[in-house]
Design an enzyme around this catalytic site. Structure first.
Site, short mmCIF file in Angstrom:
data_model
loop_
_atom_site.label_atom_id
_atom_site.label_comp_id
_atom_site.label_asym_id
_atom_site.label_seq_id
_atom_site.Cartn_x
_atom_site.Cartn_y
_atom_site.Cartn_z
N CYS A 85 -33.96 33.07 138.32
CA CYS A 85 -32.85 33.70 137.59
C CYS A 85 -32.09 34.67 138.51
O CYS A 85 -32.68 35.57 139.09
CB CYS A 85 -33.39 34.45 136.37
SG CYS A 85 -32.06 35.29 135.48
N LYS A 107 -40.12 27.27 138.82
CA LYS A 107 -38.71 26.89 139.04
C LYS A 107 -38.08 27.98 139.87
O LYS A 107 -38.19 29.17 139.55
CB LYS A 107 -37.99 26.75 137.71
CG LYS A 107 -36.51 26.46 137.86
CD LYS A 107 -35.93 26.00 136.52
CE LYS A 107 -34.46 25.73 136.60
NZ LYS A 107 -33.65 26.95 136.54
N ARG A 160 -26.67 22.06 132.59
CA ARG A 160 -25.35 22.15 131.96
C ARG A 160 -24.81 20.81 131.46
O ARG A 160 -24.12 20.77 130.44
CB ARG A 160 -24.37 22.82 132.93
CG ARG A 160 -24.64 24.31 133.07
CD ARG A 160 -23.93 24.91 134.24
NE ARG A 160 -24.39 24.33 135.51
CZ ARG A 160 -23.91 24.63 136.69
NH1 ARG A 160 -22.95 25.52 136.79
NH2 ARG A 160 -24.40 24.08 137.79
C1 FMN Z 1 -26.53 28.96 129.76
C2 FMN Z 1 -27.59 28.88 130.83
C3 FMN Z 1 -28.80 29.50 130.63
C4 FMN Z 1 -29.81 29.41 131.61
N1 FMN Z 1 -31.03 29.97 131.35
C5 FMN Z 1 -32.05 29.74 132.24
C6 FMN Z 1 -33.37 30.14 131.93
O1 FMN Z 1 -33.66 30.71 130.88
N2 FMN Z 1 -34.35 29.86 132.85
C7 FMN Z 1 -34.07 29.22 134.04
O2 FMN Z 1 -34.98 28.98 134.85
N3 FMN Z 1 -32.83 28.84 134.34
C8 FMN Z 1 -31.83 29.05 133.47
N4 FMN Z 1 -30.58 28.56 133.74
C9 FMN Z 1 -30.38 27.77 134.97
C10 FMN Z 1 -30.58 26.28 134.68
O3 FMN Z 1 -31.91 26.02 134.28
C11 FMN Z 1 -30.27 25.44 135.92
O4 FMN Z 1 -31.11 25.83 136.97
C12 FMN Z 1 -28.83 25.59 136.40
O5 FMN Z 1 -27.92 25.57 135.31
C13 FMN Z 1 -28.45 24.49 137.40
O6 FMN Z 1 -28.63 23.20 136.83
P1 FMN Z 1 -27.40 22.35 136.20
O7 FMN Z 1 -26.36 22.21 137.29
O8 FMN Z 1 -28.00 21.04 135.78
O9 FMN Z 1 -26.86 23.16 135.05
C14 FMN Z 1 -29.56 28.69 132.81
C15 FMN Z 1 -28.31 28.09 133.00
C16 FMN Z 1 -27.33 28.17 132.04
C17 FMN Z 1 -26.01 27.48 132.27
#
Ligand code: FMN
Length: 325
Positions: A102, A141, A229
């Site tokens: 995060c 992660k 996303r």
């Molecule tokens: C709205 C939102 C909330 C997220 N909350 C978390 C979370 O609680 N824990 C986490 O490890 N990553 C969180 N992420 C990151 C996502 O798990 C992911 O690593 C990141 O969006 C990149 O992947 P993507 O391109 O498929 O979205 C969040 C991302 C978004 C957009």
């Protein structure tokens, strides 16, 4: 087959990324229906959990139909993390995922989330203690590193595998990048190519289509695709990827009646889980995602996000169905 401890997943599992305010039980049910293989909860604060903060405790709600599911936790204090792990175990997830990715300022400032990428000794110690403290498989992660000058992911993978984690999901960005630029799948693949690494390595970041998922599998040789996303308002992504892998065909996007079916189910599940008032309120942000790129949708969206009355919301759904016939 892919194994995470004793949890068996198909080859190249599709994984729903943990996402705050998104990966809650109503949304997870829909992703499951669309063929996702593994899901994670929103991140849960260890400090919040041990204080019994209602918001954190509610995030422990998981249901049989969602299995296999991992509960994700974050925090900076090892003792609090261990106490939180005990609470998480009571919820009986299939695994525990530690969030070392995060990027949010108030999280990293304390050394939690991606903040711990600046202190790998602590990261390794905390992980080792958690692994020792639970019988559940522990996964992690994280990101590539703190910034471009400190890409530490290879070292992180080796050190965390050494202390017993069972899988590693890597978001191919640094903390400094937050969500800018493009996820670097090559750097994730380097971890997988390290001959010392034998745990599954899951790719995350910018996987948006069946073709992307196929590249992650075939070109980058990774063990699974974690999708965030691209699944928001579009749980069909999992079905589309599975279909593409099985047949080489790209499914057409969901029709309006299909989108309405899923939106209604989302709303119903949210009401079942949170009660009518909160269910209605918390489903509002999802409408624009479910109807993204649908022409002339704005007037319907404005009505949906301001309407409090459930019967009226269903009347708007009927109007949408009629309008797009
Ligand atoms: C709205 C939102 C909330 C997220 N909350 C978390 C979370 O609680 N824990 C986490 O490890 N990553 C969180 N992420 C990151 C996502 O798990 C992911 O690593 C990141 O969006 C990149 O992947 P993507 O391109 O498929 O979205 C969040 C991302 C978004 C957009």
């Amino acid at each position: 087959m892919t194994k995470i401890g004793s949890v068996e997943l198909p080859d190249f599992p599709l994984i729903l990324a943990p996402m705050e305010d998104i990966s809650d039980p109503p949304f997870r049910v829909l992703c499951k229906e669309m063929g996702v293989d593994l899901m994670f909860t929103e991140f849960i604060s260890s400090e919040g959990l041990i204080r019994d903060a209602a918001k954190s405790a509610k995030k422990l709600d998981i249901f049989e139909a969602e299995r296999p599911i991992g509960i994700q936790v974050f925090g900076h204090d090892i003792n609090s993390m261990l106490k939180a792990v005990e609470k998480i175990e009571e919820a009986q997830p299939d695994m525990i995922d530690i969030n070392y990715g995060c990027p949010v300022k108030k999280v990293v400032a304390k050394g939690a989330g991606a903040g711990i990428l600046r202190d790998l000794d602590k990261m390794q110690k905390m992980t080792a203690e958690i692994v020792k403290h639970t019988k559940l498989p522990v996964t992690v992660k994280t990101r590539l590193g703190w910034d471009d000058n400190s890409i530490v992911i290879n070292e992180v993978a080796e050190r965390l595998q050494d202390v017993g984690i069972k899988a590693l999901s890597i978001h191919g960005r640094t903390r400094k990048q937050m969500y800018s630029g493009k996820a670097d799948w090559h750097k994730i693949a380097e971890v997988k190519q390290n001959p010392k690494i034998h745990i599954p390595i899951f790719a995350n970041g910018d996987i948006k289509s069946p073709e992307d998922a196929m590249r992650i599998r075939d070109e980058f040789g990774l063990d699974g695709a974690m999708i965030g996303r691209a699944a928001i308002g579009y749980p069909w992504i999992f079905r589309e990827i599975k279909h593409f892998f099985a047949t080489g065909e790209i499914l057409p996007p969901p029709s309006i009646p299909e989108r309405l079916r899923v939106v209604k189910k989302h709303l119903e599940l949210a009401i079942q889980w949170k009660g009518e008032r909160l269910g209605i309120l918390e489903t509002r942000p999802h409408y624009s995602n479910y109807f993204k790129a649908v022409p002339n949708f704005k007037p319907f969206r404005i009505r949906l996000v301001t309407e409090d009355n459930l019967e009226e919301i269903y009347r708007i759904f009927d109007e949408i169905e009629a309008y797009y016939q």
